[in-house]
Design an enzyme around this catalytic site. Sequence first.
Site, PDB file in Angstrom:
ATOM      1  N   ASP A 150       0.785  -1.112   0.134  1.00  0.00           N
ATOM      2  CA  ASP A 150      -0.006   0.109  -0.128  1.00  0.00           C
ATOM      3  C   ASP A 150       0.820   1.235   0.051  1.00  0.00           C
ATOM      4  OD1 ASP A 150      -2.640   1.409   0.429  1.00  0.00           O
ATOM      5  OD2 ASP A 150      -3.336  -0.163   1.719  1.00  0.00           O
ATOM      6  N   GLU A 183      -0.733   1.832  -5.300  1.00  0.00           N
ATOM      7  CA  GLU A 183      -0.301   3.114  -5.140  1.00  0.00           C
ATOM      8  C   GLU A 183      -1.442   4.272  -5.613  1.00  0.00           C
ATOM      9  OE1 GLU A 183       1.747   6.331  -7.643  1.00  0.00           O
ATOM     10  OE2 GLU A 183       0.279   4.725  -8.061  1.00  0.00           O
ATOM     11  N   TRP A 184      -2.503   3.489  -5.968  1.00  0.00           N
ATOM     12  CA  TRP A 184      -3.842   4.077  -6.158  1.00  0.00           C
ATOM     13  C   TRP A 184      -3.761   4.985  -7.711  1.00  0.00           C
ATOM     14  CZ3 TRP A 184      -2.283   6.757  -1.288  1.00  0.00           C
ATOM     15  CH2 TRP A 184      -2.708   5.912  -0.072  1.00  0.00           C
ATOM     16  N   GLY A 185      -2.722   4.710  -8.460  1.00  0.00           N
ATOM     17  CA  GLY A 185      -2.446   5.190  -9.682  1.00  0.00           C
ATOM     18  C   GLY A 185      -1.935   6.683  -9.681  1.00  0.00           C
ATOM     19  N   ASP A 186      -1.282   7.048  -8.303  1.00  0.00           N
ATOM     20  CA  ASP A 186      -1.084   8.593  -8.198  1.00  0.00           C
ATOM     21  C   ASP A 186       0.091   8.937  -9.185  1.00  0.00           C
ATOM     22  OD1 ASP A 186      -2.845   8.634  -6.248  1.00  0.00           O
ATOM     23  OD2 ASP A 186      -1.493   8.987  -4.676  1.00  0.00           O
ATOM     24  N   ASP A 205      -9.889   3.631  -4.024  1.00  0.00           N
ATOM     25  CA  ASP A 205     -10.437   2.389  -3.712  1.00  0.00           C
ATOM     26  C   ASP A 205     -12.001   2.172  -4.434  1.00  0.00           C
ATOM     27  OD1 ASP A 205      -8.432   2.159  -2.006  1.00  0.00           O
ATOM     28  OD2 ASP A 205      -9.432   1.749  -0.063  1.00  0.00           O
TER      29      ASP A 205
HETATM   30  C1  GAL Z   1      -6.085   1.272   0.813  1.00  0.00           C
HETATM   31  C2  GAL Z   1      -6.385   0.015  -0.364  1.00  0.00           C
HETATM   32  C3  GAL Z   1      -7.288  -0.879  -0.096  1.00  0.00           C
HETATM   33  C4  GAL Z   1      -6.801  -1.508   1.463  1.00  0.00           C
HETATM   34  C5  GAL Z   1      -6.684  -0.414   2.556  1.00  0.00           C
HETATM   35  C6  GAL Z   1      -6.147  -1.170   3.625  1.00  0.00           C
HETATM   36  O1  GAL Z   1      -5.031   1.957   0.522  1.00  0.00           O
HETATM   37  O2  GAL Z   1      -6.445   0.636  -1.554  1.00  0.00           O
HETATM   38  O3  GAL Z   1      -7.297  -1.789  -1.040  1.00  0.00           O
HETATM   39  O4  GAL Z   1      -5.688  -2.361   1.092  1.00  0.00           O
HETATM   40  O5  GAL Z   1      -5.896   0.537   2.104  1.00  0.00           O
HETATM   41  O6  GAL Z   1      -5.954  -0.205   4.512  1.00  0.00           O
END
Ligand code: GAL
Length: 392
Positions: A150, A183-186, A205
């Site tokens: 993450d 890394e959410w695509g940032d 998410d």
């Molecule tokens: C987010 C991630 C989720 C989950 C969550 C856990 O950053 O996108 O899929 O893993 O953290 O805290």
Amino acid sequence: MKKLLLPLGLLLGAAGALTAQKFDGLAETPPMGWNSWNTFEVDIHEDMIREMADILVESGMKDAGYNYIVVDDGWEALERDENGQLVPDPEKFPSGMKALADYVHSKGLKFGIHNCAGNLTCNGFPGGRGHEYEDARLYASWGVDYLKYDWCEHGTADAHETYSTMRDALYAAGRPVVFSLCEWGDSEPWKWAEDVGHLWRTTGDITDCYDCQGEYDMGWKFVLGLQVGLSSYAGPGHWNDPDMLEVGNPGLSLTDSKAHFSLWCMLAAPLMAGNDLREMTPEILQILTNKEAIAVDQDPLGKQGYLFMQHPSKQIWVKELSDGDWAICIFNDGDEPYTQRFNWAHYTFLDEDAIYTVRDLWQHEDIGRTDRKYEIRIAPHDVLMFRLSKAG
Ligand code: GAL
């Protein structure tokens, strides 16, 4: 005997080159499995994870291809131990992670775990920053096969550099691990992560709604819209990850679940179920184990589908498959029923000299050929999903 003396720099460079790589030959098709986050968040326990492993096998999901059990955030104790090692929460995981991994392996499944490239996970548990090599060795000693990493609490760290450090640490630990960048695509990881990981998240998410939009999460239709333009970056061993499945979760109707699953298959997305398998209805199991849809996702050519056409109230996604086949998914993204008229001459990517048979991947039957025209009604939020194969 004469000794061959190599300059130190060359030797160090060669050693670096040995570790500066990800494990090859993994995730040749998009990974499939089950992950704890979408339903349970940090409310997890080893007994529940074992049960999920049991159900994955007994329900037929394993036979359909789901083979990773991934424990997401919330498995750790709040502090590392006196030696700096990560420790599982003793109440949630009293038998420890090695015992859990052994159990998962005994079922013929693979074991995955979550941590974070920053100082803390998004829920405040110890992150991996500065501990990459010792953590990678610990995961290897537990038998971890998949690491979701993450991006919370990363401060000013550079994503490419930070994830590359963990890639090198995993490689140095010697146990093949699928490395999933979250890394959410940032920083547009599709542009740099092919040599770093096996999959990378492209967005924030997902949550269990059709098209809602929150500050940090969003419905699957919204996620889908953000995948446009990314297909050329995916291929065997390196996948765009539009996030895990919400199929079967309370905020989606059965139609929403079916359409979500179909489109994730079109995207060659990793298929990580995120529902409570203990509560799964037969209809949801049928969606998750639709082998013809899964074959589109898992097609060995490894091409991600793309948005071929968008009209008010419909999207047409297409995906090239091996052996000259094509998958086509028509998604009614409006709120009224829609009648699709098929004039196959408009599908300009098809071989114009060929006639194809058209197979409906939800009805599981051949419905016609591309030398005929027909009309099919699509309910709101629903999809048609076809496989076209050249007629013999
Ligand atoms: C987010 C991630 C989720 C989950 C969550 C856990 O950053 O996108 O899929 O893993 O953290 O805290």
